[in-house]
Motif scaffolding. Structure first.
Motif, PDB file in Angstrom:
ATOM      1  N   TYR A  61      -4.434  13.386   3.849  1.00 55.25           N
ATOM      2  CA  TYR A  61      -3.745  12.111   4.043  1.00 55.25           C
ATOM      3  C   TYR A  61      -2.547  11.995   3.106  1.00 55.25           C
ATOM      4  O   TYR A  61      -1.467  11.544   3.505  1.00 55.25           O
ATOM      5  CB  TYR A  61      -4.698  10.937   3.800  1.00 55.25           C
ATOM      6  N   ALA A  62      -2.744  12.389   1.849  1.00 61.45           N
ATOM      7  CA  ALA A  62      -1.657  12.264   0.876  1.00 61.45           C
ATOM      8  C   ALA A  62      -0.438  13.066   1.324  1.00 61.45           C
ATOM      9  O   ALA A  62       0.697  12.586   1.269  1.00 61.45           O
ATOM     10  CB  ALA A  62      -2.139  12.722  -0.502  1.00 61.45           C
ATOM     11  N   ALA A  63      -0.686  14.290   1.803  1.00 60.68           N
ATOM     12  CA  ALA A  63       0.436  15.135   2.238  1.00 60.68           C
ATOM     13  C   ALA A  63       1.122  14.541   3.464  1.00 60.68           C
ATOM     14  O   ALA A  63       2.357  14.447   3.533  1.00 60.68           O
ATOM     15  CB  ALA A  63      -0.073  16.542   2.542  1.00 60.68           C
ATOM     16  N   THR A 113       6.752   7.394  -6.118  1.00 62.90           N
ATOM     17  CA  THR A 113       5.501   8.053  -6.478  1.00 62.90           C
ATOM     18  C   THR A 113       4.360   7.299  -5.818  1.00 62.90           C
ATOM     19  O   THR A 113       4.461   6.096  -5.535  1.00 62.90           O
ATOM     20  CB  THR A 113       5.265   8.051  -8.002  1.00 62.90           C
ATOM     21  N   GLY A 114       3.277   8.025  -5.561  1.00 64.61           N
ATOM     22  CA  GLY A 114       2.160   7.362  -4.904  1.00 64.61           C
ATOM     23  C   GLY A 114       0.885   8.132  -5.058  1.00 64.61           C
ATOM     24  O   GLY A 114       0.880   9.264  -5.556  1.00 64.61           O
ATOM     25  N   ALA A 115      -0.168   7.497  -4.638  1.00 66.24           N
ATOM     26  CA  ALA A 115      -1.483   8.123  -4.698  1.00 66.24           C
ATOM     27  C   ALA A 115      -2.311   7.629  -3.524  1.00 66.24           C
ATOM     28  O   ALA A 115      -2.104   6.513  -3.018  1.00 66.24           O
ATOM     29  CB  ALA A 115      -2.177   7.787  -6.013  1.00 66.24           C
ATOM     30  N   VAL A 116      -3.221   8.488  -3.092  1.00 64.48           N
ATOM     31  CA  VAL A 116      -4.079   8.163  -1.955  1.00 64.48           C
ATOM     32  C   VAL A 116      -5.513   8.478  -2.345  1.00 64.48           C
ATOM     33  O   VAL A 116      -5.786   9.528  -2.933  1.00 64.48           O
ATOM     34  CB  VAL A 116      -3.690   8.993  -0.710  1.00 64.48           C
ATOM     35  N   SER A 117      -6.405   7.568  -2.031  1.00 67.06           N
ATOM     36  CA  SER A 117      -7.827   7.872  -2.169  1.00 67.06           C
ATOM     37  C   SER A 117      -8.507   7.606  -0.829  1.00 67.06           C
ATOM     38  O   SER A 117      -8.048   6.761  -0.047  1.00 67.06           O
ATOM     39  CB  SER A 117      -8.466   7.029  -3.275  1.00 67.06           C
ATOM     40  N   ALA A 118      -9.527   8.363  -0.546  1.00 65.85           N
ATOM     41  CA  ALA A 118     -10.222   8.230   0.737  1.00 65.85           C
ATOM     42  C   ALA A 118     -11.708   8.203   0.471  1.00 65.85           C
ATOM     43  O   ALA A 118     -12.223   9.022  -0.291  1.00 65.85           O
ATOM     44  CB  ALA A 118      -9.864   9.386   1.666  1.00 65.85           C
ATOM     45  N   ILE A 123      -9.121   4.268   3.536  1.00 61.76           N
ATOM     46  CA  ILE A 123      -8.213   4.948   2.628  1.00 61.76           C
ATOM     47  C   ILE A 123      -7.322   3.910   1.960  1.00 61.76           C
ATOM     48  O   ILE A 123      -7.031   2.856   2.523  1.00 61.76           O
ATOM     49  CB  ILE A 123      -7.366   6.039   3.315  1.00 61.76           C
ATOM     50  N   VAL A 124      -6.951   4.240   0.742  1.00 61.52           N
ATOM     51  CA  VAL A 124      -6.119   3.335  -0.059  1.00 61.52           C
ATOM     52  C   VAL A 124      -4.869   4.096  -0.462  1.00 61.52           C
ATOM     53  O   VAL A 124      -4.945   5.219  -0.959  1.00 61.52           O
ATOM     54  CB  VAL A 124      -6.875   2.850  -1.311  1.00 61.52           C
ATOM     55  N   VAL A 125      -3.713   3.486  -0.197  1.00 58.06           N
ATOM     56  CA  VAL A 125      -2.423   4.090  -0.530  1.00 58.06           C
ATOM     57  C   VAL A 125      -1.704   3.171  -1.507  1.00 58.06           C
ATOM     58  O   VAL A 125      -1.616   1.964  -1.257  1.00 58.06           O
ATOM     59  CB  VAL A 125      -1.552   4.257   0.736  1.00 58.06           C
ATOM     60  N   GLY A 141       4.705  -2.263  -7.947  1.00 59.14           N
ATOM     61  CA  GLY A 141       3.912  -1.332  -7.159  1.00 59.14           C
ATOM     62  C   GLY A 141       3.092  -2.088  -6.126  1.00 59.14           C
ATOM     63  O   GLY A 141       2.779  -3.264  -6.308  1.00 59.14           O
ATOM     64  N   LEU A 142       2.804  -1.418  -5.019  1.00 54.22           N
ATOM     65  CA  LEU A 142       1.998  -2.063  -3.975  1.00 54.22           C
ATOM     66  C   LEU A 142       0.874  -1.126  -3.562  1.00 54.22           C
ATOM     67  O   LEU A 142       0.972   0.093  -3.704  1.00 54.22           O
ATOM     68  CB  LEU A 142       2.851  -2.383  -2.746  1.00 54.22           C
ATOM     69  N   GLN A 143      -0.153  -1.724  -3.044  1.00 52.93           N
ATOM     70  CA  GLN A 143      -1.295  -0.959  -2.554  1.00 52.93           C
ATOM     71  C   GLN A 143      -1.648  -1.424  -1.148  1.00 52.93           C
ATOM     72  O   GLN A 143      -1.662  -2.618  -0.858  1.00 52.93           O
ATOM     73  CB  GLN A 143      -2.494  -1.179  -3.482  1.00 52.93           C
ATOM     74  N   PHE A 144      -1.923  -0.478  -0.272  1.00 52.41           N
ATOM     75  CA  PHE A 144      -2.361  -0.793   1.088  1.00 52.41           C
ATOM     76  C   PHE A 144      -3.701  -0.116   1.324  1.00 52.41           C
ATOM     77  O   PHE A 144      -3.919   1.004   0.877  1.00 52.41           O
ATOM     78  CB  PHE A 144      -1.356  -0.272   2.119  1.00 52.41           C
ATOM     79  N   ALA A 145      -4.563  -0.794   2.027  1.00 51.77           N
ATOM     80  CA  ALA A 145      -5.863  -0.202   2.342  1.00 51.77           C
ATOM     81  C   ALA A 145      -6.168  -0.431   3.809  1.00 51.77           C
ATOM     82  O   ALA A 145      -5.816  -1.470   4.382  1.00 51.77           O
ATOM     83  CB  ALA A 145      -6.954  -0.820   1.476  1.00 51.77           C
TER      84      ALA A 145
END
Lengths: 445, 175
Positions: A61-63, A113-118, A123-125, A141-145
């Protein structure tokens, strides 16, 4: 995650997104700025190192999310990606300090810059935007889930935030386009309704090709689509609910044909053309009551009505002067003022969502153009030219126009193109096959 | 028969009965879409013997089933009027047929305008046939705009044939 503080769940509705404040820095208007209406601009170089995968299942997902963000931004023609192979700094942690000098050294002006967790079905971006030359974070910064199948939308949300902060314009990447998917030769063309993301991804078909379908239009909330179909044997307008796919016919009157429907800004009224006895005029339909009212009454062809964004006026085309020209009248009908005045024929006017321009199709000297003008007809600007360009539709931010282009000859086919209102960045929109009659949705919630 | 374009034969073979759905072009859908509309009902009529003056084939070939129009016009030409006089005589002699008059435009125009222009052309034919004594109740009109060209090149030779109104017979009135 301890840094994140949940804000209002206003945006959590449709697809389960929510947004959180992802950092402590203050929103600020840095010097990083692109003005879209400038004639020629140098694309702004940005770096978007592949988002950090915060766990193993987030790597893909991150890629992919990073790729979609880069494609969104580069696709505007306003930004140029500095490839990762040229990066000096590596971003291995979302919260690591930014090595501004390393990004300056490769001439990056913006850094994303960003990060993704699943985990499971979620998933959270999260992302941050940095202005390299002023050495500061730009905005918060913002976060989307959301669920994993919405990963492209989350990428578009990131792109929208970056785009809006740098250009000062409204966002538009997280949007869809309804269009007519075509197959077969010109004299036996099969058509069916389809929707896709603005960039051509996630295509879904809404009808089969057993009847000719034309010119779909989204409702202001995006949950209904107006279109014209020959399902009855005659061209008539229909309303589809995009959730249930249920279709109802509208304004059926025996011996007439109806076409060119479009919603009012409040979604309660449909304006359309009705033909009776060879004469075409503009009518309106109150969807709730089913009541229709005639807005024009002339022996000429009146069609392609489009509301102003405040709902007070309607722009339309008429050949009452002898050729197709563009007119504006009150939403209640009555006297109309011609606004097109150049050489050639003007048609398919569409008021921009911001109300500042009207887009149109123009035919002159054997060629077709997409253009824009002010609502008083001034400042006409042609954006394209080809054998057949037709049917502009506005991006939700009113700064990009999509339209159909058909090639000439026996093998001629339709495809979708987009262009900035400055005339820059003409590009084909990727579709599975030939496509026509695009209509942009509002920005998704 | 050799004078007829191939496409005409194909569509003529799908001539509709009075099912109130004139869409000769509606069948043949891929049918793999996500629900939506079904195909319009289509019945088939025999074309009959072109040497039989009461046959559809005779009407299409010998009387002439179509009239052509100038660019952006819906005015009938003298040649068009002559063809329509023949159509009216045939229809008055063969009262068992109902007709759908299809109006068409060439591709040099925007979609909505061409729909309206096709309707003007179909209506011009209808009005003329009424003036020649054909009962209005036997006639319906439909416009295809630029959706169904018969010729597919992008030159005037093709455009001229596409700017047309076609009278399509169906055995609707009791044949």
């Amino acid at each position: 995650m301890t840094l994140f503080r949940t804000l209002s769940p206003v945006l959590a509705l449709a697809l389960g997104f929510f947004i959180a404040d992802a950092g402590a820095s203050h929103a600020q208007q840095g010097p990083l700025r692109i003005t879209i209406t400038d004639g020629v601009i140098e694309p702004l170089p940005f770096a978007a190192p592949t988002f950090v995968a915060e766990n193993g299942s987030a790597a893909d997902y991150a890629a992919q999310i990073t790729q979609v963000i880069s494609a969104d931004l580069a696709g505007t023609g306003l930004f140029r990606e500095i490839p990762e192979s040229a990066h000096i700094s590596r971003v291995s942690s979302f919260d690591a300090p930014v090595a501004y000098e390393d990004w300056k050294a490769i001439n990056a002006q913006a850094l994303i810059t960003g990060a993704v967790s699943a985990s499971g079905d979620r998933i959270v971006v999260k992302f941050r935007l940095f202005d390299i030359y002023s050495g500061q974070q730009m905005g918060e910064g913002l976060q989307f889930a959301g669920t994993p199948d919405t990963w492209r939308r989350m990428a578009h949300k990131v792109s929208d935030a970056v785009y809006s902060r740098i250009t000062g314009e409204g966002p538009y990447f997280d949007s869809r386009v309804v269009f007519v998917s075509e197959s077969g030769p010109k004299n036996q063309r099969q058509k069916r309704l389809a929707v896709m993301d603005y960039d051509g991804a996630n295509v879904a078909y809404l009808t089969d090709s057993s009847s000719i379908v034309l010119a779909p239009r989204f409702s202001p909330t995006g949950n209904q689509i107006l279109f014209t179909s020959y399902e009855s044997g005659f061209p008539r307008i229909y309303l589809m609910d995009t959730g249930s796919m249920a279709v109802q016919s509208l304004a059926q009157q025996e011996g007439t044909m109806t076409f060119a429907p479009r919603f009012s800004p409040d979604g309660r009224t449909v304006v359309f053309s009705l033909e009776r006895g060879g004469n075409t005029d503009i009518y309106q339909l109150d969807i709730g009551s089913g009541q229709t009212a005639q807005l024009t009454n002339a022996p000429s062809i009146e069609t392609a009505p489009s509301f102003s964004p405040d709902g007070s006026q309607i722009v339309f085309e008429s050949d009452r002067s002898g050729t197709q020209q563009i007119y504006v009248m009150s939403a209640g009908g009555g006297d109309a003022v011609r606004i097109s005045s150049g050489a050639g024929r003007y048609s398919t006017p569409v008021w921009s969502p911001q109300g500042d321009y009207i887009a149109f199709t123009k035919q002159n000297a054997g060629r077709f153009h997409i253009g824009v003008m002010r609502s008083d007809g001034s400042e006409e600007r042609l954006l394209t030219a080809s054998f057949l360009d037709e049917g502009p539709t506005w991006a939700p931010n009113g700064r990009v126009i999509m339209f159909m282009r058909e090639s000439a000859g026996a093998g001629g086919q339709s495809s979708l193109f987009s262009v900035d209102i400055s005339g820059r960045n003409l590009r084909q929109v990727t579709t599975d096959g030939p496509a026509s009659d695009p209509a942009w949705s509002p920005l998704l919630p | 028969m050799t004078l007829l374009p191939k496409a005409l034969l194909i569509v003529a073979a799908l001539g509709l009965a009075a099912c109130n759905n004139p869409d000769r072009y509606g069948a043949g859908g891929a049918g793999d879409g996500a629900g939506g509309f079904g195909a319009g009902g289509i019945d088939q009529n025999g074309l009959g013997d072109p040497n039989n003056p009461a046959s559809i084939a005779y009407f299409n070939q010998s009387v002439g089933d179509r009239v052509l129009f100038a660019v952006d016009q819906s005015t009938l030409s003298p040649e068009g009027r002559n063809i329509l006089i023949g159509q009216a005589q045939w229809l008055n002699s063969n009262p068992g047929y109902a007709i759908i008059i299809e109006g068409h435009a060439d591709e040099q125009g925007t979609r909505e305008y061409n729909l309206a222009l096709g309707a003007r052309r179909a209506s011009a034919v209808q009005d003329f046939l009424i003036s020649q004594g054909v009962q209005p109740s036997r006639m319906q009109t439909v416009s295809y705009g630029k959706e169904r060209p018969i010729e597919i090149c992008s030159e005037e030779a093709c455009y001229a044939k596409n700017r047309r109104a076609v009278t399509v017979l169906s055995a609707g009135a009791g044949v």
